[in-house]
Write a protein that holds these residues in place. Structure first.
Motif, short mmCIF file in Angstrom:
data_model
loop_
_atom_site.label_atom_id
_atom_site.label_comp_id
_atom_site.label_asym_id
_atom_site.label_seq_id
_atom_site.Cartn_x
_atom_site.Cartn_y
_atom_site.Cartn_z
N VAL A 268 -86.74 79.09 120.38
CA VAL A 268 -86.28 79.14 118.99
C VAL A 268 -86.42 80.55 118.44
O VAL A 268 -85.49 81.11 117.86
N SER A 269 -87.61 81.17 118.65
CA SER A 269 -87.77 82.50 118.06
C SER A 269 -86.86 83.52 118.73
O SER A 269 -86.33 84.41 118.05
N THR A 270 -86.62 83.39 120.05
CA THR A 270 -85.70 84.33 120.70
C THR A 270 -84.29 84.17 120.13
O THR A 270 -83.58 85.17 119.92
N SER A 271 -83.87 82.94 119.85
CA SER A 271 -82.55 82.73 119.25
C SER A 271 -82.47 83.37 117.87
O SER A 271 -81.49 84.04 117.53
N ALA B 277 -80.12 86.47 116.68
CA ALA B 277 -79.21 86.34 115.53
C ALA B 277 -79.47 87.44 114.50
O ALA B 277 -78.54 87.92 113.85
N ILE B 278 -80.73 87.84 114.34
CA ILE B 278 -81.04 88.90 113.37
C ILE B 278 -80.89 90.28 114.01
O ILE B 278 -80.37 91.22 113.41
N GLY B 279 -81.36 90.40 115.28
CA GLY B 279 -81.39 91.69 115.93
C GLY B 279 -80.01 92.23 116.27
O GLY B 279 -79.77 93.44 116.17
N TYR B 280 -79.08 91.34 116.66
CA TYR B 280 -77.76 91.83 117.09
C TYR B 280 -77.03 92.56 115.97
O TYR B 280 -76.57 93.69 116.18
N VAL C 243 -90.94 86.54 114.65
CA VAL C 243 -89.68 87.29 114.53
C VAL C 243 -89.97 88.70 114.03
O VAL C 243 -89.44 89.68 114.55
N TYR C 244 -90.85 88.79 113.03
CA TYR C 244 -91.18 90.11 112.50
C TYR C 244 -91.77 91.00 113.59
O TYR C 244 -91.38 92.16 113.74
N SER C 245 -92.70 90.45 114.38
CA SER C 245 -93.41 91.27 115.35
C SER C 245 -92.54 91.68 116.53
O SER C 245 -92.71 92.75 117.10
N TYR C 246 -91.63 90.80 116.94
CA TYR C 246 -90.87 91.06 118.17
C TYR C 246 -89.49 91.68 117.92
O TYR C 246 -88.80 92.03 118.87
N PHE D 123 -88.79 86.63 124.92
CA PHE D 123 -89.13 85.28 125.37
C PHE D 123 -90.45 85.26 126.16
O PHE D 123 -91.34 84.46 125.88
N ILE D 124 -90.58 86.16 127.13
CA ILE D 124 -91.73 86.10 128.03
C ILE D 124 -93.06 86.28 127.29
O ILE D 124 -93.95 85.44 127.41
N PRO D 125 -93.22 87.34 126.48
CA PRO D 125 -94.51 87.44 125.79
C PRO D 125 -94.71 86.35 124.73
O PRO D 125 -95.85 85.98 124.48
#
Lengths: 304, 382
Positions: free
Chosen positions: A95-98, A102-105, A179-182, A236-238
């Motif tokens: 979920v957080s990677t998605s 969505a925000i990072g792109y 989301v903020y941290s990654y 995703f991994i961390p």
């Protein structure tokens, strides 16, 4: 080729460094963890048995090896607590990677379209949070999200809510923190691939009748797939193994696997089970890496 | 091309109005005018070359025709309609990009079909057109390859097929040969000309290579500093340049400064310091002052050995000047000589090597007579 010639040049000697690093700081410790995961817990120092002691002779060593068992792994598979913990970790990471994608792109895309002289500045702005301790930033979020924190004050002032909302110790708070941290880990690889796309390709698409939207979907997105893959893996991994953020921001109802591991190790002093959790986690995380590597290799072979 | 399309094409060709009208177009980058009040008409079916040194604005002009740059002033009319503000994806114009800009993630087939799919052609129509285009550029059987799997020449042909697939009213080619080696370039130039004749399409090519422009184009527009210096056929450009700048830019040339002394009966006498009096044909264009320069192409200078007696009573008034060979460069098909005239000027002469024997060659330090006819001289403002 003889060993002497293999190490003949400084460049070749340097090429050995990563393997040496892997051996010393990954394979060797992992060997210890694997061995402990096959042992059983006891109230002693060290808190597990059997212990390999070469001084006691080969017969004792053989007996120690015979005493190793897969009991801890059977426990992990049979107890819902652990299975759910793994599942929750994977779901939270997905979920957080998605959300991160969505925000990072759009941010990375916007950065890559900035005038050349603004791009390094945008890059620094993305990296700047790293200059503050990670822990301090997570505590800052506690401050923002608490009962009479900034977020609730702003929402009340805007009359969006009538009473303070409970943020802390919820999944929402955890996702905000994650989301903020990654986010930088998602933005940087995406930006790197987007910035590399030849603007002439976008012009060629427009020339051939592609609208801006068509060009984005048919040219920009496919060409940024390596960046999407790298960014997604880096997050995703961390996140699967994340401990601090869920521990500080999420509720304690269903722990992520990192929290469970911590629990086993420090609360229950059960090193063998903690080690087994770590081993399974590693195997779990190798899967997406192998898939990514295979896709990359096929892509390379396809172009040859 | 179907019969119907051919009729359409011929109908447009017959119309007098030019296909493309560039009308006082301006494009500024900051303080610099990359294109400065430039006007140009292009006819249907024409092969037009924009030639000029780098930074002259030729690429900017081409990009404005493609829609990638918007003019700051003036109009661009295609078939009489102003397209200055029309975005690239709505223009019936296609461009072949300098480094081809092939989509690296798409196969040859998908690259060529890209524009056809955007045009909403039915699937069968797209298939047929792609096959037709592959045959046109001799790439049959390559449709499944990715651009990385192709040679430079093959990539260039994919780019051409992709740009031609939509049957544009106008095809723009930005330095299409720049990435090819010399041998391949010559073949490709010939192929491109054949293709253009066969399709009857209008091509505008941007190049900095004058031989390429001369070989392919019906007309050449020479640009400098954002303006068209001369628009002419290759022959006119070479034999009748309209300015000293053009004369020096296109091909090799000898230029001798002088002053007009007398003029009459189709002849003009120019007094020069470094070559003595020179008789030239009276120029068709008017000269602004009597301070002029005489220009003569190296291949129009003939050399003979110094001992040979001059022809007596040369009615044409051929210019004869004595000098010494100062340098020899053998280039295979021709030999270039540098002749230091006794009066001081250094004259370049190129002599076609029409026989294998070396007997006709001149040697350094040999005394020679350089001759050139008044009709072969050009007189230009300094």
């Amino acid at each position: 080729m003889s060993g002497r010639r293999l190490f003949a040049t400084p460049a070749r000697r340097a090429a050995v460094a990563p393997f040496l690093w892997m051996l010393l700081f990954f394979l060797l410790p992992f060997g210890f963890v694997l061995k402990i995961s096959l042992s059983h817990a006891v109230m002693a120092q060290p808190p597990y048995l059997p212990v390999f002691d070469p001084a006691e002779g080969i017969a004792a060593l053989k007996a120690a090896i015979a005493a190793l068992s897969l009991d801890n792994f059977r426990l992990l598979a049979s107890d819902h607590f652990y299975v759910l913990s793994y599942l929750r970790s994977v779901v939270v990471a997905l979920v957080s990677t998605s959300i991160l994608l969505a925000i990072g792109y759009p941010i990375a895309y916007g950065m890559s379209r900035l005038p050349a002289r603004w791009q390094p500045i945008a890059m620094i702005l993305v990296i700047v949070p790293f200059w503050t301790s990670f822990l301090v930033r997570v505590y800052a979020w506690i401050n923002i999200l608490q009962h009479d924190g900034i977020l609730n004050n702003v929402l009340m002032a805007l009359r969006l809510v009538s009473a303070p909302v409970v943020w802390l110790s919820t999944d929402a708070a955890m996702y905000i923190g994650l989301v903020y941290s990654y986010l930088p880990f998602m933005i940087l690889p995406l930006y790197a691939t987007l910035a590399k796309i030849d603007p002439a390709l976008l012009e060629a698409s427009a020339d051939l009748g592609g609208s801006r939207l068509t060009t984005f979907w048919l040219v920009t997105v496919p060409l940024s797939l390596p960046g999407i893959g790298a960014g997604a893996l880096l997050c995703f991994i961390p996140i699967v193994g994340e401990f601090v953020i869920p521990d500080l921001l999420a509720g304690s109802a269903s722990p992520m696997i990192g929290q469970t591991l911590w629990l086993e190790f420090f609360n229950n002093h059960d090193w063998p089970v903690a080690s087994a959790i770590a081993v399974v986690l590693l195997v779990l995380l190798l899967a997406p890496l192998l898939v990514y590597e295979r896709v990359q290799r096929r892509r390379l072979e396809g172009t040859r | 091309m179907t019969d119907e399309e051919r009729r359409d094409f011929e109908a447009t060709a017959q119309a007098d109005k030019p296909l493309l009208q560039v009308d006082a177009v301006v494009r500024r980058f900051g303080e610099v005018s990359a294109v400065d009040h430039l006007s140009l008409d292009i006819r249907t079916g024409e092969f037009f070359a924009l030639l000029g040194p780098s930074g002259c604005g030729k690429t900017t002009l081409l990009r404005m025709l493609g829609g990638f740059e918007t003019p700051d002033g003036g109009r661009i009319l295609l078939d009489g309609q102003d397209i200055s503000g029309v975005p690239p994806h709505r223009r019936p114009v296609n461009m072949m990009f300098q480094n081809y800009a092939l989509f690296p993630h798409l196969s040859v087939r998908d690259n060529i079909a890209f524009g056809l799919r955007r045009a909403g052609l039915p699937r069968a129509g797209i298939e047929a057109r792609v096959t037709e285009m592959l045959a046109l550029v001799s790439l049959d059987g390559m449709e499944k390859r990715k651009p990385e799997q192709l040679s430079g020449g093959q990539r260039q042909r994919v780019a051409l097929a992709r740009a031609l697939a939509r049957r544009p009213r106008l095809l723009l080619l930005d330095e299409p040969m720049a990435a090819l080696d010399k041998k391949l370039r010559e073949n490709t130039q010939a192929e491109l000309m054949r293709l253009q004749r066969r399709l009857g399409m209008t091509f505008i090519i941007v190049t900095h290579d004058q031989e390429e422009a001369m070989m392919m184009a019906d007309r050449i527009g020479v640009m400098n500093a954002g303006r068209l210096q001369q628009v002419a056929t290759p022959r006119q450009l070479y034999e009748a340049p309209n300015s000293r700048w053009i004369a020096e830019f296109v091909g090799g040339i000898n230029i001798i400064d002088g002053a007009v002394e007398s003029s009459g009966r189709g002849r003009m006498s120019v007094a020069t310091q470094s070559a003595g009096p020179v008789t030239v044909a009276t120029p068709l264009q008017a000269l602004t002052t009597d301070q002029v320069c005489v220009a003569i192409r190296p291949e129009k200078v003939r050399l003979s050995s110094g001992e040979a007696a001059p022809d007596a009573g040369d009615a044409a008034g051929t210019n004869r000047m004595e000098g010494v060979i100062a340098g020899v460069s053998y280039l295979g098909g021709q030999t270039r000589y540098q002749v230091r005239l006794d009066r001081g000027a250094l004259l370049h002469a190129s002599v076609a090597n029409t026989v294998r024997r070396e007997a006709e060659a001149f040697e350094t330090a040999q005394r020679v007579v350089a001759c050139f006819a008044p009709d072969d001289c050009m007189v230009l403002d300094r």
